[in-house]
Design a protein around this motif. Structure first.
Motif, PDB file in Angstrom:
ATOM      1  N   VAL A   9      -0.048  -5.867 -10.073  1.00 42.42           N
ATOM      2  CA  VAL A   9      -1.450  -6.023 -10.394  1.00 42.42           C
ATOM      3  C   VAL A   9      -2.237  -5.036  -9.524  1.00 42.42           C
ATOM      4  O   VAL A   9      -1.917  -4.857  -8.347  1.00 42.42           O
ATOM      5  N   GLY A  10      -3.197  -4.352 -10.111  1.00 43.43           N
ATOM      6  CA  GLY A  10      -4.022  -3.420  -9.343  1.00 43.43           C
ATOM      7  C   GLY A  10      -5.188  -4.169  -8.718  1.00 43.43           C
ATOM      8  O   GLY A  10      -5.675  -5.152  -9.286  1.00 43.43           O
ATOM      9  N   ILE A  11      -5.649  -3.699  -7.552  1.00 47.32           N
ATOM     10  CA  ILE A  11      -6.786  -4.356  -6.883  1.00 47.32           C
ATOM     11  C   ILE A  11      -7.627  -3.330  -6.136  1.00 47.32           C
ATOM     12  O   ILE A  11      -7.126  -2.301  -5.693  1.00 47.32           O
ATOM     13  N   GLY A  12      -8.915  -3.660  -5.996  1.00 52.11           N
ATOM     14  CA  GLY A  12      -9.809  -2.847  -5.185  1.00 52.11           C
ATOM     15  C   GLY A  12     -10.807  -2.066  -6.004  1.00 52.11           C
ATOM     16  O   GLY A  12     -10.436  -1.091  -6.660  1.00 52.11           O
ATOM     17  N   GLY A  13     -12.051  -2.524  -5.994  1.00 52.31           N
ATOM     18  CA  GLY A  13     -13.131  -1.791  -6.661  1.00 52.31           C
ATOM     19  C   GLY A  13     -13.007  -1.729  -8.167  1.00 52.31           C
ATOM     20  O   GLY A  13     -13.552  -0.820  -8.804  1.00 52.31           O
ATOM     21  N   ILE A  14     -12.311  -2.688  -8.755  1.00 49.57           N
ATOM     22  CA  ILE A  14     -12.078  -2.608 -10.215  1.00 49.57           C
ATOM     23  C   ILE A  14     -13.274  -3.175 -10.977  1.00 49.57           C
ATOM     24  O   ILE A  14     -13.677  -4.317 -10.787  1.00 49.57           O
ATOM     25  N   ASP A  28     -11.157  -4.832   6.177  1.00 46.15           N
ATOM     26  CA  ASP A  28     -10.090  -3.987   6.725  1.00 46.15           C
ATOM     27  C   ASP A  28      -9.283  -3.298   5.612  1.00 46.15           C
ATOM     28  O   ASP A  28      -8.099  -3.013   5.791  1.00 46.15           O
ATOM     29  N   ALA A  29      -9.938  -3.048   4.479  1.00 37.52           N
ATOM     30  CA  ALA A  29      -9.213  -2.390   3.370  1.00 37.52           C
ATOM     31  C   ALA A  29      -8.768  -0.995   3.800  1.00 37.52           C
ATOM     32  O   ALA A  29      -9.463  -0.309   4.550  1.00 37.52           O
ATOM     33  N   LYS A  30      -7.605  -0.603   3.298  1.00 36.99           N
ATOM     34  CA  LYS A  30      -7.111   0.754   3.571  1.00 36.99           C
ATOM     35  C   LYS A  30      -7.905   1.741   2.716  1.00 36.99           C
ATOM     36  O   LYS A  30      -8.714   1.353   1.875  1.00 36.99           O
ATOM     37  N   GLU A  31      -7.618   3.023   2.930  1.00 36.47           N
ATOM     38  CA  GLU A  31      -8.284   4.056   2.129  1.00 36.47           C
ATOM     39  C   GLU A  31      -7.857   3.905   0.666  1.00 36.47           C
ATOM     40  O   GLU A  31      -6.679   3.637   0.394  1.00 36.47           O
ATOM     41  N   SER A  32      -8.817   4.099  -0.229  1.00 36.74           N
ATOM     42  CA  SER A  32      -8.456   3.938  -1.639  1.00 36.74           C
ATOM     43  C   SER A  32      -7.511   5.062  -2.067  1.00 36.74           C
ATOM     44  O   SER A  32      -7.591   6.177  -1.564  1.00 36.74           O
ATOM     45  N   GLN A  33      -6.629   4.736  -3.004  1.00 36.47           N
ATOM     46  CA  GLN A  33      -5.573   5.701  -3.341  1.00 36.47           C
ATOM     47  C   GLN A  33      -5.387   5.912  -4.840  1.00 36.47           C
ATOM     48  O   GLN A  33      -4.381   6.477  -5.275  1.00 36.47           O
ATOM     49  N   GLY A  66       0.526  -6.845  -5.319  1.00 37.47           N
ATOM     50  CA  GLY A  66      -0.840  -6.377  -5.507  1.00 37.47           C
ATOM     51  C   GLY A  66      -0.907  -4.979  -4.920  1.00 37.47           C
ATOM     52  O   GLY A  66      -0.570  -4.779  -3.746  1.00 37.47           O
ATOM     53  N   VAL A  67      -1.298  -4.015  -5.723  1.00 38.44           N
ATOM     54  CA  VAL A  67      -1.323  -2.623  -5.265  1.00 38.44           C
ATOM     55  C   VAL A  67      -2.771  -2.154  -5.148  1.00 38.44           C
ATOM     56  O   VAL A  67      -3.533  -2.215  -6.119  1.00 38.44           O
ATOM     57  N   GLY A  68      -3.122  -1.704  -3.952  1.00 43.29           N
ATOM     58  CA  GLY A  68      -4.502  -1.256  -3.779  1.00 43.29           C
ATOM     59  C   GLY A  68      -4.735  -0.698  -2.390  1.00 43.29           C
ATOM     60  O   GLY A  68      -3.793  -0.532  -1.634  1.00 43.29           O
ATOM     61  N   PRO A  69      -5.979  -0.426  -2.029  1.00 40.23           N
ATOM     62  CA  PRO A  69      -7.080  -0.481  -2.971  1.00 40.23           C
ATOM     63  C   PRO A  69      -7.080   0.741  -3.889  1.00 40.23           C
ATOM     64  O   PRO A  69      -6.938   1.863  -3.444  1.00 40.23           O
ATOM     65  N   HIS A 121       0.822  -1.221   0.000  1.00 44.05           N
ATOM     66  CA  HIS A 121       0.000   0.000   0.000  1.00 44.05           C
ATOM     67  C   HIS A 121       0.848   1.260   0.000  1.00 44.05           C
ATOM     68  O   HIS A 121       0.327   2.356  -0.125  1.00 44.05           O
ATOM     69  N   THR A 122       2.158   1.084   0.214  1.00 42.92           N
ATOM     70  CA  THR A 122       3.063   2.237   0.208  1.00 42.92           C
ATOM     71  C   THR A 122       4.339   1.857  -0.542  1.00 42.92           C
ATOM     72  O   THR A 122       4.631   0.674  -0.729  1.00 42.92           O
ATOM     73  N   LEU A 123       5.117   2.881  -0.879  1.00 47.92           N
ATOM     74  CA  LEU A 123       6.389   2.657  -1.565  1.00 47.92           C
ATOM     75  C   LEU A 123       7.311   1.797  -0.699  1.00 47.92           C
ATOM     76  O   LEU A 123       7.966   0.869  -1.182  1.00 47.92           O
ATOM     77  N   GLU A 124       7.335   2.086   0.601  1.00 47.41           N
ATOM     78  CA  GLU A 124       8.224   1.355   1.512  1.00 47.41           C
ATOM     79  C   GLU A 124       7.831  -0.123   1.569  1.00 47.41           C
ATOM     80  O   GLU A 124       8.687  -1.009   1.539  1.00 47.41           O
ATOM     81  N   GLU A 125       6.525  -0.386   1.652  1.00 52.10           N
ATOM     82  CA  GLU A 125       6.084  -1.788   1.688  1.00 52.10           C
ATOM     83  C   GLU A 125       6.467  -2.502   0.390  1.00 52.10           C
ATOM     84  O   GLU A 125       6.875  -3.659   0.402  1.00 52.10           O
TER      85      GLU A 125
END
Ligand code: 3NM
Length: 223
Positions: free
Chosen positions: A172-177, A149-154, A137-140, A120-124
């Motif tokens: 791969v993108g994920i979240g609300g696609i 427990d999804a993080k805030e969408s970005q 997997g990058v999201g949401p 969810h972040t560059l560091e992760e």
């Protein structure tokens, strides 16, 4: 024999269908077989949520879904549950930030297993790459109802940031696609999109999957 070697993961990420029994309106085996008929390129068994199967029932559903994937040479990835992944000989595992570290997963699953990490972040993302993840997997990207427990969408910000830094790992993108959003995510630099509800809950799983594939093929940059 595994459906795929971890080096070849980029192409397989094109349309990544994720599902567990709670995501399906119809029988999960039927949903998966329709999604395969429509053209998904990789599958993740994610049996999570308040009414998720556990124990033997979870194992049996996993085995049935895996058998279906194997018949069509679709890589079968298990979400989070390393013991299940080992027990059934899955092609790989997908983990979040709070799960077992990649280095330990790699030791247990071996050099050819596909290991995916949610970032969810560059560091992760940088950490997961350093630890030997095969894809991220990058999201949401957009708000989602499929993960409590999804993080805030970005949006596509992190995807763009990773690519701008020259990071080439498969993404791969994920979240609300949904179908209408796939193009802009692909243009941000991913290799594919991950989808739960837009496929699992569709009136016609096969038709929407076919439409996703068409949309991805028209907009895919990383080929
Ligand atoms: N992981 P849908 S979002 C499983 O941000 C999952 O890491 C996410 O489901 C993350 O396609 C998400 O129905 C749910 O929105 C995706």
């Amino acid at each position: 024999m595994p459906a795929i070697h971890s080096d070849n993961i980029r192409h397989a990420l094109k349309l990544y269908f994720i599902m567990g029994s709670i995501n399906c309106k119809a029988n999960p085996l039927h949903v998966l077989s329709e999604a395969i008929a429509g053209g998904i390129t990789i599958f993740q068994f994610r049996e999570k949520g308040p009414t998720a199967l556990i124990g033997q029932a979870k194992f049996e559903l996993a085995k049935q879904l895996q058998t279906l994937c194997q018949a069509h040479r679709i890589p079968f990835i298990v979400n989070d549950d390393i013991d299940l992944a080992i027990a059934i000989g899955a092609d790989g595992i997908h983990v979040g930030q709070d799960d077992e570290p990649v280095s330990s997963l790699r030791k247990r699953l071996g050099p050819h297993a596909i290991i995916g990490v949610s970032a969810h972040t560059l560091e992760e993302a940088q950490q997961a790459i350093q630890d030997g993840a095969n894809y991220l997997g990058v999201g949401p990207i957009y708000p989602t109802k499929s993960k409590d427990d999804a993080k805030e969408s970005q949006g596509t910000r992190l995807i763009e940031q990773l690519r701008a830094q020259g990071i080439l790992i498969p993404l791969v993108g994920i979240g609300g696609i949904t179908l209408d959003k796939a193009a802009c995510i692909l243009h941000a630099g991913v290799d594919g999109v991950s989808v739960i509800s837009a496929i699992a809950q569709a009136d016609s799983v096969r038709d929407v999957t076919t439409q996703f594939i068409r949309e991805i093929e028209m907009n895919q940059l990383n080929v």
